[in-house]
Design a protein around this motif. Structure first.
Motif, PDB file in Angstrom:
ATOM      1  N   ILE A  29      22.434  -1.868   9.369  1.00 30.70           N
ATOM      2  CA  ILE A  29      23.189  -3.080   9.678  1.00 30.70           C
ATOM      3  C   ILE A  29      22.762  -3.708  11.009  1.00 30.70           C
ATOM      4  CG2 ILE A  29      25.097  -1.798  10.738  1.00 30.70           C
ATOM      5  CD1 ILE A  29      26.952  -3.969   9.550  1.00 30.70           C
ATOM      6  N   ARG A  30      22.452  -2.876  12.005  1.00 24.24           N
ATOM      7  CA  ARG A  30      22.042  -3.436  13.292  1.00 24.24           C
ATOM      8  C   ARG A  30      20.687  -4.122  13.176  1.00 24.24           C
ATOM      9  NH1 ARG A  30      24.317   1.920  15.399  1.00 24.24           N
ATOM     10  NH2 ARG A  30      26.401   1.342  16.121  1.00 24.24           N
ATOM     11  N   THR A  33      21.136  -7.450  11.453  1.00 18.58           N
ATOM     12  CA  THR A  33      21.709  -8.470  12.333  1.00 18.58           C
ATOM     13  C   THR A  33      20.633  -9.096  13.204  1.00 18.58           C
ATOM     14  OG1 THR A  33      23.930  -7.512  12.358  1.00 18.58           O
ATOM     15  CG2 THR A  33      23.297  -8.838  14.270  1.00 18.58           C
ATOM     16  N   VAL A  34      19.787  -8.264  13.794  1.00 17.06           N
ATOM     17  CA  VAL A  34      18.697  -8.778  14.627  1.00 17.06           C
ATOM     18  C   VAL A  34      17.737  -9.615  13.787  1.00 17.06           C
ATOM     19  CG1 VAL A  34      16.705  -8.127  16.032  1.00 17.06           C
ATOM     20  CG2 VAL A  34      18.873  -6.895  16.288  1.00 17.06           C
ATOM     21  N   VAL A  96      29.432   0.757  10.505  1.00 19.32           N
ATOM     22  CA  VAL A  96      29.689   0.722  11.944  1.00 19.32           C
ATOM     23  C   VAL A  96      31.193   0.654  12.150  1.00 19.32           C
ATOM     24  CG1 VAL A  96      27.506  -0.389  12.544  1.00 19.32           C
ATOM     25  CG2 VAL A  96      29.488  -1.806  11.987  1.00 19.32           C
ATOM     26  N   GLU A 100      32.840  -3.090  16.272  1.00 21.18           N
ATOM     27  CA  GLU A 100      31.464  -3.588  16.320  1.00 21.18           C
ATOM     28  C   GLU A 100      31.209  -4.597  15.208  1.00 21.18           C
ATOM     29  OE1 GLU A 100      26.882  -2.003  15.706  1.00 21.18           O
ATOM     30  OE2 GLU A 100      28.377  -0.589  16.481  1.00 21.18           O
ATOM     31  N   TRP A 101      31.733  -4.318  14.031  1.00 18.40           N
ATOM     32  CA  TRP A 101      31.551  -5.220  12.888  1.00 18.40           C
ATOM     33  C   TRP A 101      32.133  -6.602  13.188  1.00 18.40           C
ATOM     34  CZ3 TRP A 101      28.991  -6.611   8.923  1.00 18.40           C
ATOM     35  CH2 TRP A 101      29.559  -7.339   7.879  1.00 18.40           C
ATOM     36  N   VAL A 104      30.442  -8.135  16.794  1.00 18.35           N
ATOM     37  CA  VAL A 104      29.000  -8.341  16.894  1.00 18.35           C
ATOM     38  C   VAL A 104      28.400  -8.880  15.598  1.00 18.35           C
ATOM     39  CG1 VAL A 104      26.766  -7.235  17.330  1.00 18.35           C
ATOM     40  CG2 VAL A 104      28.793  -6.529  18.639  1.00 18.35           C
ATOM     41  N   HIS A 105      28.571  -8.151  14.519  1.00 16.09           N
ATOM     42  CA  HIS A 105      27.814  -8.460  13.312  1.00 16.09           C
ATOM     43  C   HIS A 105      28.331  -9.699  12.570  1.00 16.09           C
ATOM     44  CE1 HIS A 105      25.548  -4.833  13.953  1.00 16.09           C
ATOM     45  NE2 HIS A 105      26.696  -4.178  14.126  1.00 16.09           N
ATOM     46  N   SER A 109      25.221 -12.015  12.807  1.00 14.84           N
ATOM     47  CA  SER A 109      24.478 -11.928  11.552  1.00 14.84           C
ATOM     48  C   SER A 109      24.986 -12.901  10.510  1.00 14.84           C
ATOM     49  CB  SER A 109      24.552 -10.501  10.997  1.00 14.84           C
ATOM     50  OG  SER A 109      23.734 -10.366   9.839  1.00 14.84           O
TER      51      SER A 109
END
Length: 211
Positions: A29-30, A33-34, A96, A100-101, A104-105, A109
């Motif tokens: 998942i990270r 996202t990037v 995650v 964090e989800w 961040v995501h 994302s």
């Protein structure tokens, strides 16, 4: 490149990315996202997108739209039968932490990437090529098709996911056209997705009275 070819490419490249290239990378998942944020930034740059993030009108419309969504979630959580249904979705969390989800995501994302691709880059291109009415329909349909692989991966109905996200694309596109900014649709998009992640957890915490 002709306008027709540019339009076909602008529609096809994001769909190929979401439904084939990104899944083929096999990222966590990270990494996704990037990769999504990088793709969105590059796509918008190539399309000469002007997101106009700091639009005051965009903020005003976006805050109102997001507030309406938040109110809707709040009302839904007061209804026991709806709350019971929401609580069943809590197990669909990604790999995650919820914090964090949501922090961040979803913002990067999902919201940033999709708004840069669709509302900042694709919708203006389609409007210029076909007019705002047809551009709205084509942009919303492309947004729906962007979600084919995610729907399959989640085990959801693909036709229902396409229909729901295309309908959302109409509303998000309208906000962009109304304000000349992606800020308004981004705030609405964030409220819908973050609320969708939070509401099941709140429903589980509140619980449902036995009948």
């Amino acid at each position: 490149m002709s306008r027709v070819a540019e339009t076909v490419a602008a529609i096809g490249i994001p769909l190929a990315w979401s439904n084939w290239a990104l899944p083929a990378l096999g990222l966590g998942i990270r990494g996704r996202t990037v990769a999504n944020a990088g793709f969105a930034t590059g796509f918008a740059t190539v399309c000469h997108a002007t997101p106009n993030w700091f639009s005051a009108k965009g903020f005003r419309y976006g805050i109102v739209a997001a507030s309406l969504v938040a109110t809707g979630y709040g009302v839904a959580l007061t209804i026991p039968s709806v709350r019971r249904g929401l609580s069943e979705f809590e197990g669909r969390a990604p790999e995650v932490s919820p914090a964090e989800w949501i922090a961040v995501h979803i913002p990067i994302s999902t919201v940033y990437s999709e708004e840069m691709i669709f509302r900042a880059a694709l919708d203006p291109l389609l409007d210029n090529a076909f007019g705002s009415r047809a551009g709205s329909v084509l942009g919303a349909l492309t947004f729906g098709l962007w979600h084919v692989h995610p729907a399959r991966a989640a085990g959801d109905s693909v036709p229902a996911s396409i229909a729901a996200t295309a309908a959302g694309g109409v509303a998000l596109g309208w906000l962009r056209r109304r304000t000349g900014s992606v800020t308004a649709p981004a705030l609405l998009h964030l409220a819908i997705n973050a609320g969708g992640a939070l509401a099941p957890r709140i429903a589980r915490l509140i619980g449902t009275p036995r009948t």
